[in-house]
Design a protein around this motif. Structure first.
Motif, mmCIF file in Angstrom:
data_model
loop_
_atom_site.group_PDB
_atom_site.id
_atom_site.type_symbol
_atom_site.label_atom_id
_atom_site.label_comp_id
_atom_site.label_asym_id
_atom_site.label_seq_id
_atom_site.Cartn_x
_atom_site.Cartn_y
_atom_site.Cartn_z
ATOM 1 N N VAL A 43 0.845 -1.194 0.000
ATOM 2 C CA VAL A 43 0.000 0.000 0.000
ATOM 3 C C VAL A 43 0.881 1.244 0.000
ATOM 4 O O VAL A 43 1.879 1.307 0.725
ATOM 5 C CB VAL A 43 -0.922 0.025 1.236
ATOM 6 N N GLU A 44 0.503 2.209 -0.812
ATOM 7 C CA GLU A 44 1.138 3.530 -0.830
ATOM 8 C C GLU A 44 0.058 4.540 -0.479
ATOM 9 O O GLU A 44 -0.947 4.642 -1.178
ATOM 10 C CB GLU A 44 1.707 3.857 -2.216
ATOM 11 N N TYR A 45 0.250 5.262 0.637
ATOM 12 C CA TYR A 45 -0.728 6.248 1.096
ATOM 13 C C TYR A 45 -0.099 7.632 1.165
ATOM 14 O O TYR A 45 1.085 7.773 1.463
ATOM 15 C CB TYR A 45 -1.197 5.942 2.521
ATOM 16 N N LEU A 46 -0.911 8.638 0.975
ATOM 17 C CA LEU A 46 -0.616 10.003 1.387
ATOM 18 C C LEU A 46 -1.633 10.346 2.458
ATOM 19 O O LEU A 46 -2.833 10.137 2.270
ATOM 20 C CB LEU A 46 -0.730 10.990 0.219
ATOM 21 N N LEU A 47 -1.158 10.850 3.595
ATOM 22 C CA LEU A 47 -2.021 11.236 4.706
ATOM 23 C C LEU A 47 -1.872 12.730 4.960
ATOM 24 O O LEU A 47 -0.753 13.214 5.130
ATOM 25 C CB LEU A 47 -1.638 10.489 5.986
ATOM 26 N N TYR A 48 -2.988 13.440 4.983
ATOM 27 C CA TYR A 48 -3.001 14.856 5.342
ATOM 28 C C TYR A 48 -3.599 14.944 6.745
ATOM 29 O O TYR A 48 -4.774 14.649 6.947
ATOM 30 C CB TYR A 48 -3.843 15.676 4.362
ATOM 31 N N TYR A 49 -2.771 15.331 7.711
ATOM 32 C CA TYR A 49 -3.212 15.348 9.101
ATOM 33 C C TYR A 49 -4.042 16.591 9.413
ATOM 34 O O TYR A 49 -3.564 17.708 9.293
ATOM 35 C CB TYR A 49 -2.021 15.248 10.061
ATOM 36 N N LEU A 50 -5.287 16.361 9.809
ATOM 37 C CA LEU A 50 -6.166 17.429 10.262
ATOM 38 C C LEU A 50 -5.942 17.690 11.739
ATOM 39 O O LEU A 50 -6.093 18.806 12.225
ATOM 40 C CB LEU A 50 -7.636 17.050 10.022
ATOM 41 N N GLU A 51 -5.582 16.611 12.454
ATOM 42 C CA GLU A 51 -5.326 16.670 13.889
ATOM 43 C C GLU A 51 -4.292 15.592 14.194
ATOM 44 O O GLU A 51 -4.467 14.443 13.832
ATOM 45 C CB GLU A 51 -6.633 16.383 14.635
ATOM 46 N N SER A 52 -3.197 15.978 14.818
ATOM 47 C CA SER A 52 -2.104 15.052 15.061
ATOM 48 C C SER A 52 -1.968 14.745 16.542
ATOM 49 O O SER A 52 -2.338 15.548 17.387
ATOM 50 C CB SER A 52 -0.796 15.663 14.534
ATOM 51 N N ASN A 53 -1.445 13.554 16.843
ATOM 52 C CA ASN A 53 -1.152 13.185 18.215
ATOM 53 C C ASN A 53 0.174 12.432 18.209
ATOM 54 O O ASN A 53 0.224 11.263 17.839
ATOM 55 C CB ASN A 53 -2.272 12.315 18.793
ATOM 56 N N LYS A 54 1.246 13.102 18.586
ATOM 57 C CA LYS A 54 2.596 12.521 18.531
ATOM 58 C C LYS A 54 2.751 11.340 19.490
ATOM 59 O O LYS A 54 3.478 10.408 19.210
ATOM 60 C CB LYS A 54 3.657 13.585 18.846
ATOM 61 N N GLU A 55 2.064 11.379 20.647
ATOM 62 C CA GLU A 55 2.193 10.307 21.633
ATOM 63 C C GLU A 55 1.500 9.021 21.184
ATOM 64 O O GLU A 55 1.953 7.928 21.452
ATOM 65 C CB GLU A 55 1.624 10.742 22.997
ATOM 66 N N ASP A 56 0.348 9.150 20.524
ATOM 67 C CA ASP A 56 -0.414 7.983 20.077
ATOM 68 C C ASP A 56 -1.043 8.297 18.723
ATOM 69 O O ASP A 56 -2.059 8.979 18.642
ATOM 70 C CB ASP A 56 -1.494 7.627 21.104
ATOM 71 N N GLY A 57 -0.428 7.779 17.654
ATOM 72 C CA GLY A 57 -0.905 8.040 16.298
ATOM 73 C C GLY A 57 -2.317 7.555 16.039
ATOM 74 O O GLY A 57 -2.995 8.048 15.138
ATOM 75 N N HIS A 58 -2.803 6.589 16.848
ATOM 76 C CA HIS A 58 -4.165 6.104 16.676
ATOM 77 C C HIS A 58 -5.205 7.138 17.101
ATOM 78 O O HIS A 58 -6.390 6.962 16.851
ATOM 79 C CB HIS A 58 -4.365 4.789 17.437
ATOM 80 N N LEU A 59 -4.771 8.214 17.767
ATOM 81 C CA LEU A 59 -5.697 9.269 18.188
ATOM 82 C C LEU A 59 -5.701 10.449 17.221
ATOM 83 O O LEU A 59 -6.331 11.460 17.476
ATOM 84 C CB LEU A 59 -5.341 9.753 19.600
ATOM 85 N N ALA A 60 -5.022 10.314 16.092
ATOM 86 C CA ALA A 60 -4.952 11.374 15.088
ATOM 87 C C ALA A 60 -6.165 11.321 14.156
ATOM 88 O O ALA A 60 -6.928 10.354 14.152
ATOM 89 C CB ALA A 60 -3.675 11.228 14.279
ATOM 90 N N THR A 61 -6.306 12.384 13.360
ATOM 91 C CA THR A 61 -7.316 12.442 12.305
ATOM 92 C C THR A 61 -6.609 12.856 11.023
ATOM 93 O O THR A 61 -5.897 13.861 11.004
ATOM 94 C CB THR A 61 -8.428 13.454 12.640
#
Length: 133
Positions: A43-61
């Motif tokens: 898989v090749e993805y591009l992700l544009y972060y609307l909301e980031s969480n450096k401690e836990d990436g699963h909490l990002a948007t």
């Protein structure tokens, strides 16, 4: 139909660390699939972060755009397919349906779509495939 998959590789890097107003990361991932669909996907993805969480990436948007390339077997037939995905990852929930854009080998007549279903360690792909042979 659904199959289980595991993420065997996830390599995520910023496109440009200097551009804070351009929070886009590139991801190269690999999946192992088991069930009626058996094999490996890249898989090749591009992700544009609307909301980031450096401690836990699963909490990002993040908004997601990408391509998945599968090699293996579907119901005993061997071949490949490539699919395009577009969607959103929101705090652990992924809504990024994929649509087959090309298939080869014994799977060349395969068309359809899929969606993700993440439940903790049990990750699934739910398929709506048609074999037009």
């Amino acid at each position: 139909m659904s199959v289980t998959f595991s993420v065997t590789k996830w390599d995520e890097q910023p496109i440009d660390e200097q551009k804070i107003d351009f929070p886009v990361n590139q991801v190269r991932a690999e999946y192992e699939l088991e069930g009626d669909l058996q094999g490996k996907a890249w898989v090749e993805y591009l992700l544009y972060y609307l909301e980031s969480n450096k401690e836990d990436g699963h909490l990002a948007t993040a908004r997601i755009t990408g391509f998945l390339h599968f090699e293996g077997q579907y119901k005993g037939k061997t071949g490949t397919f490539t699919a395009a995905e577009k969607g959103i990852f929101d705090k652990g929930s992924l809504d990024s349906p994929g649509m087959i854009i090309k298939s080869t080998g014994e799977l060349q007549a395969l068309t359809g779509s899929y969606q993700y279903d993440f439940v903790g360690e049990n990750s699934k792909l739910i398929f709506d495939f048609k074999d037009n042979e």
